[in-house]
Design an enzyme around this catalytic site. Structure first.
Site, PDB file in Angstrom:
ATOM      1  N   CYS A 194       0.834  -1.198   0.000  1.00 56.98           N
ATOM      2  CA  CYS A 194       0.000   0.000   0.000  1.00 56.98           C
ATOM      3  C   CYS A 194       0.871   1.252   0.000  1.00 56.98           C
ATOM      4  CB  CYS A 194      -0.914  -0.006   1.221  1.00 56.98           C
ATOM      5  SG  CYS A 194      -1.945   1.471   1.391  1.00 56.98           S
ATOM      6  N   CYS A 219       0.345   3.089   3.594  1.00 58.28           N
ATOM      7  CA  CYS A 219       0.830   2.621   4.894  1.00 58.28           C
ATOM      8  C   CYS A 219       1.871   1.507   4.802  1.00 58.28           C
ATOM      9  CB  CYS A 219      -0.345   2.142   5.750  1.00 58.28           C
ATOM     10  SG  CYS A 219      -1.153   0.647   5.126  1.00 58.28           S
ATOM     11  N   CYS A 221      -7.404  -1.080   1.602  1.00 60.72           N
ATOM     12  CA  CYS A 221      -6.348  -1.562   2.482  1.00 60.72           C
ATOM     13  C   CYS A 221      -6.943  -1.738   3.864  1.00 60.72           C
ATOM     14  CB  CYS A 221      -5.189  -0.569   2.521  1.00 60.72           C
ATOM     15  SG  CYS A 221      -3.919  -0.959   3.749  1.00 60.72           S
ATOM     16  N   CYS A 226      -5.243   0.908   6.540  1.00 54.20           N
ATOM     17  CA  CYS A 226      -5.440   2.362   6.521  1.00 54.20           C
ATOM     18  C   CYS A 226      -6.740   2.785   5.836  1.00 54.20           C
ATOM     19  CB  CYS A 226      -4.256   3.066   5.860  1.00 54.20           C
ATOM     20  SG  CYS A 226      -4.113   2.804   4.073  1.00 54.20           S
ATOM     21  N   CYS A 242      -8.946  -5.779  -9.831  1.00 50.18           N
ATOM     22  CA  CYS A 242      -8.573  -4.715 -10.772  1.00 50.18           C
ATOM     23  C   CYS A 242      -8.120  -3.510  -9.955  1.00 50.18           C
ATOM     24  CB  CYS A 242      -9.781  -4.377 -11.644  1.00 50.18           C
ATOM     25  SG  CYS A 242      -9.403  -3.367 -13.078  1.00 50.18           S
TER      26      CYS A 242
END
Length: 227
Positions: A108, A111, A155, A158, A185
């Protein structure tokens, strides 16, 4: 249905039906790109998008990593903020991660949580990085019609928007998606790629590298005019 043109590639479930009004609403000039494609806005007959269907905000107290809007803007690039914190969608084929094939993990951009592994990445032809599976650090938002609209992905650490999951993996024979039945996707700008060989991380919001054309396709050099 994956429909390719110079300005728009839709990344929605094959059963979705497009309308002219929906296509028009998908072209949004307010984001970091001049023309931004919304994968969800292209689905006709479904009023609510997966991103809007969840009552849980991206700053919900249940997320481990929380920042103020000003702090997110300061720590992310403009494109990263637009996607991760507002649920935007990048232009197809705009991320270098679309063609990334090296072993490694995708984390990510907000984070650093590990979200996808290279073994699950495949070429979907949509213009967005696509995966057949995710790690446990990806959260799937509940939606009533995932088979038609797809489900928003975030995510889990976060709350950052990542992209959408579609249940059309069987449409990609010979790939891992055909085995899992799913296609994740993902907006490349929401990710960083960390190569297994320890080379430099690759931010997903960088412009993709130009194609390495063979010599006979190279444009002629520009020679300065003689004085």
């Amino acid at each position: 249905l994956d429909q390719r043109s110079d300005q728009m590639v839709t990344c929605v479930a094959p059963s979705a039906v497009l309308s002219l009004a929906a296509v028009a609403s998908a072209l949004d000039a307010s984001g970091p790109q001049r023309m931004v494609v919304s994968r969800r806005a292209l689905v006709a007959g479904v009023a609510a998008s997966p991103a809007a269907a969840s009552a849980k905000g991206r700053s919900d107290p249940s997320y481990e990593v929380r920042k103020s809007d000003e702090e997110w803007k300061a720590s992310l690039s403009r494109t990263q903020y637009y996607i991760l914190r507002t649920g935007g969608t990048e232009r197809p084929n705009s991320s270098p991660l679309v063609n990334e094939k090296r072993p490694g993990v995708f984390v990510c951009a907000g984070c650093g949580s590990t979200l996808f592994e290279s073994v699950d990445k495949f070429n979907s032809g949509t213009g967005w990085p696509s995966f057949a599976a995710s790690t446990e650090n990806v959260e799937v938002e509940p939606v009533a019609f995932e088979g038609m609209t797809g489900a928003e992905l975030r995510c889990k650490r976060c709350g950052g928007h990542l992209g959408d999951r579609f249940l059309d993996g069987s449409f990609f024979p010979g790939t891992r998606a055909a085995q899992t039945g799913m296609r994740y996707c993902i907006d490349g700008a929401a990710l960083y790629f960390l190569p297994t060989d320890g080379s430099a991380p690759v931010p997903g919001d960088l412009p993709p590298k130009p194609l390495d054309l063979p010599p006979f396709l190279q444009p002629p050099p520009i020679r300065p005019r003689a004085a």
